[in-house]
Design a protein around this motif. Structure first.
Motif, PDB file in Angstrom:
ATOM      1  N   SER A 233      20.897  -2.252   9.288  1.00 19.22           N
ATOM      2  CA  SER A 233      20.949  -3.188   8.165  1.00 19.22           C
ATOM      3  C   SER A 233      19.698  -4.057   8.092  1.00 19.22           C
ATOM      4  CB  SER A 233      22.186  -4.084   8.267  1.00 19.22           C
ATOM      5  OG  SER A 233      22.136  -4.901   9.430  1.00 19.22           O
ATOM      6  N   CYS A 234      18.872  -4.033   9.126  1.00 20.57           N
ATOM      7  CA  CYS A 234      17.572  -4.716   9.074  1.00 20.57           C
ATOM      8  C   CYS A 234      16.620  -3.922   8.180  1.00 20.57           C
ATOM      9  CB  CYS A 234      16.968  -4.818  10.472  1.00 20.57           C
ATOM     10  SG  CYS A 234      17.838  -5.934  11.582  1.00 20.57           S
ATOM     11  N   LEU A 235      15.557  -4.577   7.770  1.00 19.44           N
ATOM     12  CA  LEU A 235      14.452  -3.891   7.116  1.00 19.44           C
ATOM     13  C   LEU A 235      13.389  -3.561   8.160  1.00 19.44           C
ATOM     14  CD1 LEU A 235      14.163  -6.063   3.872  1.00 19.44           C
ATOM     15  CD2 LEU A 235      15.317  -3.865   4.141  1.00 19.44           C
ATOM     16  N   MET A 236      12.398  -2.756   7.769  1.00 16.47           N
ATOM     17  CA  MET A 236      11.256  -2.444   8.618  1.00 16.47           C
ATOM     18  C   MET A 236      10.013  -2.574   7.747  1.00 16.47           C
ATOM     19  SD  MET A 236       8.615  -0.428   9.764  1.00 16.47           S
ATOM     20  CE  MET A 236       8.759   0.947   8.606  1.00 16.47           C
ATOM     21  N   GLN A 237       9.058  -3.404   8.165  1.00 16.28           N
ATOM     22  CA  GLN A 237       7.850  -3.599   7.366  1.00 16.28           C
ATOM     23  C   GLN A 237       6.609  -3.290   8.193  1.00 16.28           C
ATOM     24  OE1 GLN A 237       7.581  -7.696   6.077  1.00 16.28           O
ATOM     25  NE2 GLN A 237       7.876  -8.526   8.136  1.00 16.28           N
ATOM     26  N   THR A 238       5.646  -2.650   7.522  1.00 13.21           N
ATOM     27  CA  THR A 238       4.377  -2.337   8.169  1.00 13.21           C
ATOM     28  C   THR A 238       3.347  -2.043   7.083  1.00 13.21           C
ATOM     29  OG1 THR A 238       3.363  -1.042   9.956  1.00 13.21           O
ATOM     30  CG2 THR A 238       4.831   0.146   8.455  1.00 13.21           C
ATOM     31  N   HIS A 239       2.209  -1.474   7.483  1.00 15.51           N
ATOM     32  CA  HIS A 239       1.114  -1.153   6.572  1.00 15.51           C
ATOM     33  C   HIS A 239       0.869   0.350   6.572  1.00 15.51           C
ATOM     34  CE1 HIS A 239       0.420  -5.353   7.792  1.00 15.51           C
ATOM     35  NE2 HIS A 239      -0.130  -5.514   6.602  1.00 15.51           N
ATOM     36  N   LEU A 240       0.391   0.842   5.423  1.00 11.92           N
ATOM     37  CA  LEU A 240       0.150   2.276   5.285  1.00 11.92           C
ATOM     38  C   LEU A 240      -1.029   2.506   4.348  1.00 11.92           C
ATOM     39  CD1 LEU A 240       1.105   5.277   5.683  1.00 11.92           C
ATOM     40  CD2 LEU A 240       2.545   4.933   3.655  1.00 11.92           C
ATOM     41  N   SER A 241      -2.024   3.251   4.819  1.00 15.18           N
ATOM     42  CA  SER A 241      -3.098   3.777   3.967  1.00 15.18           C
ATOM     43  C   SER A 241      -3.711   2.723   3.057  1.00 15.18           C
ATOM     44  CB  SER A 241      -2.550   4.946   3.131  1.00 15.18           C
ATOM     45  OG  SER A 241      -2.108   5.977   3.986  1.00 15.18           O
ATOM     46  N   GLU A 242      -4.130   1.623   3.688  1.00 18.06           N
ATOM     47  CA  GLU A 242      -4.752   0.546   2.917  1.00 18.06           C
ATOM     48  C   GLU A 242      -6.205   0.870   2.603  1.00 18.06           C
ATOM     49  OE1 GLU A 242      -5.407  -4.320   3.235  1.00 18.06           O
ATOM     50  OE2 GLU A 242      -4.306  -3.235   4.800  1.00 18.06           O
ATOM     51  N   GLN A 243      -6.954   1.372   3.605  1.00 20.15           N
ATOM     52  CA  GLN A 243      -8.360   1.689   3.412  1.00 20.15           C
ATOM     53  C   GLN A 243      -8.677   3.049   4.012  1.00 20.15           C
ATOM     54  OE1 GLN A 243     -10.949  -1.470   4.786  1.00 20.15           O
ATOM     55  NE2 GLN A 243     -10.438  -2.730   3.015  1.00 20.15           N
ATOM     56  N   THR A 244      -9.710   3.693   3.489  1.00 23.95           N
ATOM     57  CA  THR A 244     -10.065   5.026   3.989  1.00 23.95           C
ATOM     58  C   THR A 244     -10.566   4.969   5.431  1.00 23.95           C
ATOM     59  OG1 THR A 244     -12.241   4.763   2.941  1.00 23.95           O
ATOM     60  CG2 THR A 244     -10.549   5.952   1.699  1.00 23.95           C
ATOM     61  N   ASP A 245     -11.323   3.919   5.794  1.00 23.28           N
ATOM     62  CA  ASP A 245     -11.774   3.830   7.180  1.00 23.28           C
ATOM     63  C   ASP A 245     -10.623   3.536   8.127  1.00 23.28           C
ATOM     64  OD1 ASP A 245     -11.663   1.365   5.936  1.00 23.28           O
ATOM     65  OD2 ASP A 245     -13.540   0.601   6.759  1.00 23.28           O
ATOM     66  N   GLU A 246      -9.593   2.855   7.634  1.00 23.21           N
ATOM     67  CA  GLU A 246      -8.381   2.641   8.428  1.00 23.21           C
ATOM     68  C   GLU A 246      -7.682   3.974   8.704  1.00 23.21           C
ATOM     69  OE1 GLU A 246      -3.875   0.888   7.591  1.00 23.21           O
ATOM     70  OE2 GLU A 246      -5.368   1.105   5.999  1.00 23.21           O
ATOM     71  N   ILE A 247      -7.619   4.838   7.707  1.00 26.73           N
ATOM     72  CA  ILE A 247      -6.965   6.142   7.887  1.00 26.73           C
ATOM     73  C   ILE A 247      -7.701   6.956   8.948  1.00 26.73           C
ATOM     74  CG2 ILE A 247      -6.405   8.327   6.738  1.00 26.73           C
ATOM     75  CD1 ILE A 247      -6.072   6.650   4.132  1.00 26.73           C
ATOM     76  N   ALA A 248      -9.020   6.914   8.916  1.00 23.88           N
ATOM     77  CA  ALA A 248      -9.803   7.612   9.948  1.00 23.88           C
ATOM     78  C   ALA A 248      -9.536   7.014  11.324  1.00 23.88           C
ATOM     79  CB  ALA A 248     -11.284   7.535   9.605  1.00 23.88           C
ATOM     80  N   TRP A 249      -9.390   5.707  11.381  1.00 24.84           N
ATOM     81  CA  TRP A 249      -9.081   5.009  12.630  1.00 24.84           C
ATOM     82  C   TRP A 249      -7.739   5.480  13.188  1.00 24.84           C
ATOM     83  CZ3 TRP A 249      -7.570  -0.799  13.159  1.00 24.84           C
ATOM     84  CH2 TRP A 249      -7.968  -1.301  14.409  1.00 24.84           C
ATOM     85  N   VAL A 250      -6.745   5.586  12.312  1.00 27.02           N
ATOM     86  CA  VAL A 250      -5.422   6.061  12.723  1.00 27.02           C
ATOM     87  C   VAL A 250      -5.521   7.474  13.305  1.00 27.02           C
ATOM     88  CG1 VAL A 250      -3.137   6.733  11.883  1.00 27.02           C
ATOM     89  CG2 VAL A 250      -4.155   4.580  11.130  1.00 27.02           C
TER      90      VAL A 250
END
Length: 438
Positions: A233-250
């Protein structure tokens, strides 16, 4: 404030003006059919909307009610900011960095201050007062790794009677400084203790909160996925695919992942109740999985332009059938105002080939965000039985806006200048559970 915040409603009240009503999703129905605004009034009992009718009718129905007549002002559902970082209040509008540098230069040093309970309380109170002055009555916010930061925000919201979504931000990888790291086990244990303390208490909802994959090890993501499975019943919050260099970092940390979303999906951090901030640069597989799982996307337009992240394609994502909320993402976002956020969303829509209608923008900041947070049965619209969180918008708050609005031929032509040029001066009153608070 006009009365003690968080105090219980002791008398019926009536609020009148041009009442915004939703009849459907303005991205699937013609916008001006899905959203209407007309002169009427709202009867509020015990913090809930009891009746909507002409003011004269409600005066007879409830002769002893306190009347707040706002004339021709627009009465909107309270704004809902679906993704923010209250600990970044003090560093909002800091110059000149992209995401990873922003975190290292501004965010992480500021967040380390939230180990101090007094400082966390100071910023939590300041932040929520800023929101109320801008007409925002509900927010989903990241805190810091410190449990004190979570307690401070929940307590500040409780005092004001606000709906709040929040959670301890979890980071155990050395991409975060030592003072902002926990472990897989402490992330699980402290998040569990906090959700047991706050989740479902009054108007509080806990969100399990891994900051994002580059700051969490697989072990931590697995632990948080297990915690969410135990507390669905909780939510889950995070970040996804904000920047292209972030995606490469992931990809450098998760070389076997099919894509960025897979770094969450592998550990059960996807599904109804999952809130993915930004989600600009999505792969086809990611879009399909977000559709299949009922996950929500949160659009943060002022942040995306301020930090140079890219252009979220609202029209395409809504055509995909995805839930999409709207958010300031302060302090990467450059304003606490959902009016400014709507304006930025319009501007991004123009750059991606779709001019969003003012009715669509208002819906995103209220009903759309409520549905993204799975709270559409409680907040986000003006209807009988809903919680009476309301924002009163002056459609002639400055001379510049007034002269343009005076030429309007329709209500939406009148509303649009306030969306594009309005600020806290346009918010003439904010009501939380029917109580005027700002």
């Amino acid at each position: 404030m006009s009365r003690p915040l968080g105090s219980k409603v002791t008398q019926d009240s009536i609020i009148s003006g041009q009442i915004v009503t939703y009849h459907g999703d303005p991205f699937t129905l013609p916008a001006e059919q899905a959203v209407t605004a007309q002169k009427s009034a709202i009867l509020i009992k015990n913090g809930l909307i009891a009746q909507i009718a002409p003011l004269s009718t409600l005066r007879r129905t409830a002769p002893h009610a306190t009347v707040h007549d706002h004339g021709d002002a627009l009465i909107s559902p309270g704004f809902i900011d679906a993704h923010a970082h209250y600990p970044q209040t003090g560093i909002i509008a800091s110059w000149g960095k992209r995401l990873i540098d922003w975190l290292n230069t501004y965010t992480f040093p500021e967040e380390q201050r939230f180990a101090d309970t007094a400082y966390a309380r100071e910023i939590a109170n300041l932040y929520l007062d800023f929101l109320l002055s801008h007409g925002t009555t509900t927010v989903a916010s990241f805190c810091t790794i410190h449990p004190e930061s979570v307690d401070a925000l929940f307590k500040a919201a409780q005092t004001r009677g606000m709906r709040i979504v929040a959670g301890k931000t979890c980071m155990d990888r050395d991409t975060a400084p030592q003072g902002l790291r926990d472990t897989a086990q402490t992330a699980y244990d402290q998040s569990k203790a906090l959700l047991n303390k706050w989740h479902g208490k009054g108007r509080a909802t806990y969100a399990i909160t891994p900051r994002f994959s580059p700051t969490s090890t697989p072990e931590q993501l697995e632990a948080l996925g297990a915690l969410w499975a135990e507390n669905p019943s909780c939510l889950m919050q995070t970040h996804l695919s904000e920047q292209t260099d972030e995606i490469a970092w992931v990809k450098s940390f998760y070389p076997n992942a099919r894509d960025y979303l897979d770094t969450y999906e592998t550990y059960g951090l996807i599904g109804k109740g999952a809130l993915f901030g930004h989600a600009i640069h999505l792969e086809p597989r990611e879009i399909a999985r977000l559709q299949d799982t009922g996950s929500s996307l949160i659009h943060c337009p002022t942040s995306n332009t301020f930090i140079g992240s890219g252009l979220f394609n609202m029209a395409a994502r809504k055509a995909d059938g995805l839930r999409v909320g709207l958010a300031t993402d302060t302090g990467g976002g450059s304003s606490f105002s959902m009016l400014r956020t709507m304006a930025a969303s319009y501007e991004i829509g123009q750059l991606t080939g779709t001019a969003l209608h003012p009715a669509q923008l208002l819906w995103l900041a209220t009903k759309g965000s409520a549905e993204a947070l799975h709270m559409g049965a409680q907040i986000g619209s003006i209807a009988v039985g809903m919680e009476a969180d309301l924002t009163v918008i002056d459609l002639a708050s400055t001379p510049e806006i007034a002269q343009r609005s005076a030429r309007a031929q329709t209500i939406w032509e009148s509303v649009f200048p306030t969306i594009m040029m309005g600020d806290d001066r346009a918010i003439s009153k904010t009501y939380v559970m029917g109580i005027p608070v700002a």
